[in-house]
Design a protein around this motif. Sequence first.
Motif, PDB file in Angstrom:
ATOM      1  N   MET A 168      31.613  34.759  40.616  1.00  3.40           N
ATOM      2  CA  MET A 168      30.468  34.383  41.449  1.00  3.40           C
ATOM      3  C   MET A 168      30.914  34.090  42.875  1.00  3.40           C
ATOM      4  N   ARG A 169      32.064  33.469  43.007  1.00  2.69           N
ATOM      5  CA  ARG A 169      32.580  33.172  44.350  1.00  2.69           C
ATOM      6  C   ARG A 169      32.944  34.455  45.088  1.00  2.69           C
ATOM      7  N   GLU A 170      33.514  35.421  44.369  1.00  2.11           N
ATOM      8  CA  GLU A 170      33.864  36.704  44.984  1.00  2.11           C
ATOM      9  C   GLU A 170      32.601  37.463  45.402  1.00  2.11           C
ATOM     10  N   ARG A 171      31.580  37.410  44.550  1.00  3.76           N
ATOM     11  CA  ARG A 171      30.305  38.042  44.896  1.00  3.76           C
ATOM     12  C   ARG A 171      29.745  37.442  46.179  1.00  3.76           C
ATOM     13  N   ASN A 172      29.797  36.147  46.299  1.00  2.00           N
ATOM     14  CA  ASN A 172      29.255  35.472  47.480  1.00  2.00           C
ATOM     15  C   ASN A 172      30.080  35.748  48.732  1.00  2.00           C
ATOM     16  N   LYS A 173      31.383  35.894  48.586  1.00  2.06           N
ATOM     17  CA  LYS A 173      32.219  36.270  49.728  1.00  2.06           C
ATOM     18  C   LYS A 173      31.788  37.621  50.267  1.00  2.06           C
ATOM     19  N   LEU A 174      31.588  38.575  49.349  1.00  2.00           N
ATOM     20  CA  LEU A 174      31.126  39.906  49.747  1.00  2.00           C
ATOM     21  C   LEU A 174      29.753  39.816  50.405  1.00  2.00           C
ATOM     22  N   VAL A 210      28.232  37.352  52.031  1.00  2.00           N
ATOM     23  CA  VAL A 210      28.258  36.765  53.373  1.00  2.00           C
ATOM     24  C   VAL A 210      28.837  37.747  54.387  1.00  2.00           C
ATOM     25  N   GLU A 211      29.896  38.450  54.010  1.00  3.75           N
ATOM     26  CA  GLU A 211      30.532  39.388  54.938  1.00  3.75           C
ATOM     27  C   GLU A 211      29.620  40.566  55.262  1.00  3.75           C
ATOM     28  N   VAL A 212      28.949  41.125  54.253  1.00  4.66           N
ATOM     29  CA  VAL A 212      28.063  42.272  54.482  1.00  4.66           C
ATOM     30  C   VAL A 212      26.861  41.850  55.336  1.00  4.66           C
ATOM     31  N   CYS A 213      26.275  40.702  55.014  1.00  7.51           N
ATOM     32  CA  CYS A 213      25.104  40.240  55.768  1.00  7.51           C
ATOM     33  C   CYS A 213      25.449  39.929  57.218  1.00  7.51           C
ATOM     34  N   ILE A 231      24.532  44.625  46.847  1.00 12.21           N
ATOM     35  CA  ILE A 231      25.980  44.386  46.750  1.00 12.21           C
ATOM     36  C   ILE A 231      26.275  43.770  45.389  1.00 12.21           C
ATOM     37  N   TRP A 232      27.460  44.004  44.892  1.00 10.45           N
ATOM     38  CA  TRP A 232      27.938  43.330  43.685  1.00 10.45           C
ATOM     39  C   TRP A 232      29.452  43.492  43.608  1.00 10.45           C
ATOM     40  N   SER A 233      30.044  42.776  42.739  1.00  8.61           N
ATOM     41  CA  SER A 233      31.490  42.893  42.524  1.00  8.61           C
ATOM     42  C   SER A 233      31.756  42.828  41.024  1.00  8.61           C
ATOM     43  N   SER A 234      32.836  43.444  40.608  1.00 14.51           N
ATOM     44  CA  SER A 234      33.207  43.401  39.186  1.00 14.51           C
ATOM     45  C   SER A 234      34.703  43.684  39.056  1.00 14.51           C
ATOM     46  N   ARG A 235      35.220  43.354  37.892  1.00 14.95           N
ATOM     47  CA  ARG A 235      36.647  43.550  37.646  1.00 14.95           C
ATOM     48  C   ARG A 235      36.882  44.793  36.793  1.00 14.95           C
ATOM     49  N   ILE A 275      36.765  44.703  42.280  1.00 10.24           N
ATOM     50  CA  ILE A 275      36.228  45.796  43.073  1.00 10.24           C
ATOM     51  C   ILE A 275      34.920  45.327  43.702  1.00 10.24           C
ATOM     52  N   TYR A 276      34.750  45.621  44.997  1.00 12.19           N
ATOM     53  CA  TYR A 276      33.542  45.238  45.721  1.00 12.19           C
ATOM     54  C   TYR A 276      32.684  46.486  45.965  1.00 12.19           C
ATOM     55  N   PHE A 277      31.380  46.341  45.784  1.00 10.29           N
ATOM     56  CA  PHE A 277      30.472  47.485  45.868  1.00 10.29           C
ATOM     57  C   PHE A 277      29.338  47.208  46.847  1.00 10.29           C
ATOM     58  N   TYR A 278      28.948  48.271  47.549  1.00 12.49           N
ATOM     59  CA  TYR A 278      27.737  48.199  48.373  1.00 12.49           C
ATOM     60  C   TYR A 278      27.013  49.544  48.289  1.00 12.49           C
ATOM     61  N   SER A 279      25.738  49.490  47.879  1.00 10.84           N
ATOM     62  CA  SER A 279      24.895  50.688  47.810  1.00 10.84           C
ATOM     63  C   SER A 279      23.698  50.474  48.710  1.00 10.84           C
ATOM     64  N   ASN A 280      23.451  51.443  49.608  1.00 12.96           N
ATOM     65  CA  ASN A 280      22.226  51.376  50.403  1.00 12.96           C
ATOM     66  C   ASN A 280      21.649  52.784  50.556  1.00 12.96           C
TER      67      ASN A 280
END
Length: 313
Positions: free
Chosen positions: A26-32, A34-37, A68-72, A79-84
């Motif tokens: 959850m912390r990794e998801r939130n890091k991603l 904040v950075e993307v936004c 955005i999402w992240s998973s192991r 791994i960090y993901f962004y789809s738009n």
Amino acid sequence: MQNFISPICINPDVHNILADESSNDMRERNKLLVEVCSSFNLKVMDIANNKLEVHLVTAENHLNAGYIWSSRTGNGDMIYFYSNPLVSKQKGSANSSADTRDSKKIATLIANIRKHGEIPTEEGLSNTYKAGLRSAFRSIGERYGHDHFEIDDSLALIATKVVLGIDKDIIDSNIESLKACYNKYVNKLNAVKQLESHKERFAKGATFIGVMSDNHNLKYTKTYYLIGEASFDMNKDEVTIHGGVKRYSTLADTSVAADAMIIRTYLDGKTSRSDKENELGMNRNDEFHHEIDVAQGYNNYRELFALIPNHHE
């Protein structure tokens, strides 16, 4: 991290969910997040029921800016993901499909979005609506096809024999059938010309309503609406969007509320062409409703557009 998340959340309920950082994932998801936004001036609109995928929108008019999402991976790598809507790879990678960028580093992911011209600006995202709008403009006249002459084989043979002088007497017993065939052609020709006139009128400018749905199983968002202005160059087959496109959770109290009610009432009487799941009652097809002077078209199963002409008959 919570202090950074609060300003970018539109929905306080979503903020409360994101505030839970009880796990490292959850912390990794939130890091991603904040950075993307912060990199692309985006805000958080919603979150998937699985609490992993976060739905982003533009800061000004809240246009869909993806997820955005992240998973192991199986070996524990994050791994960090962004789809738009602007992401379009030639093919998918080992970790993501063709409409998603991924990386083991957040900075690299953001750099790749910039490198490939996939920054979710309002202008760029608005351009993705043009395919659906083009279908709506084109729908005017499609039901009648081209102004060609149709005649069945038996009448064609009779006409040929008369013209060639093979059997001129045969015309007497078939004259009414030939007249009916020709009258049918003339009526169709007039209908096509009338529809071309309608298409030209719509092409000068129309207010559009976008009926947008989501396939990410979001917690709070099901269907939302877009309102904007567009015109159509019939020679170039090109749509131009004028001004900004704005997002609404409902059409009530908008500038098109009365039009939406007229469309819904009309389509409620045509059950085979109605969809009760959206406020317009429209299903996804390309069609011109001459009775109410509205055209509709779609690009995919998540986007449907209705056109209301600015120039009336």
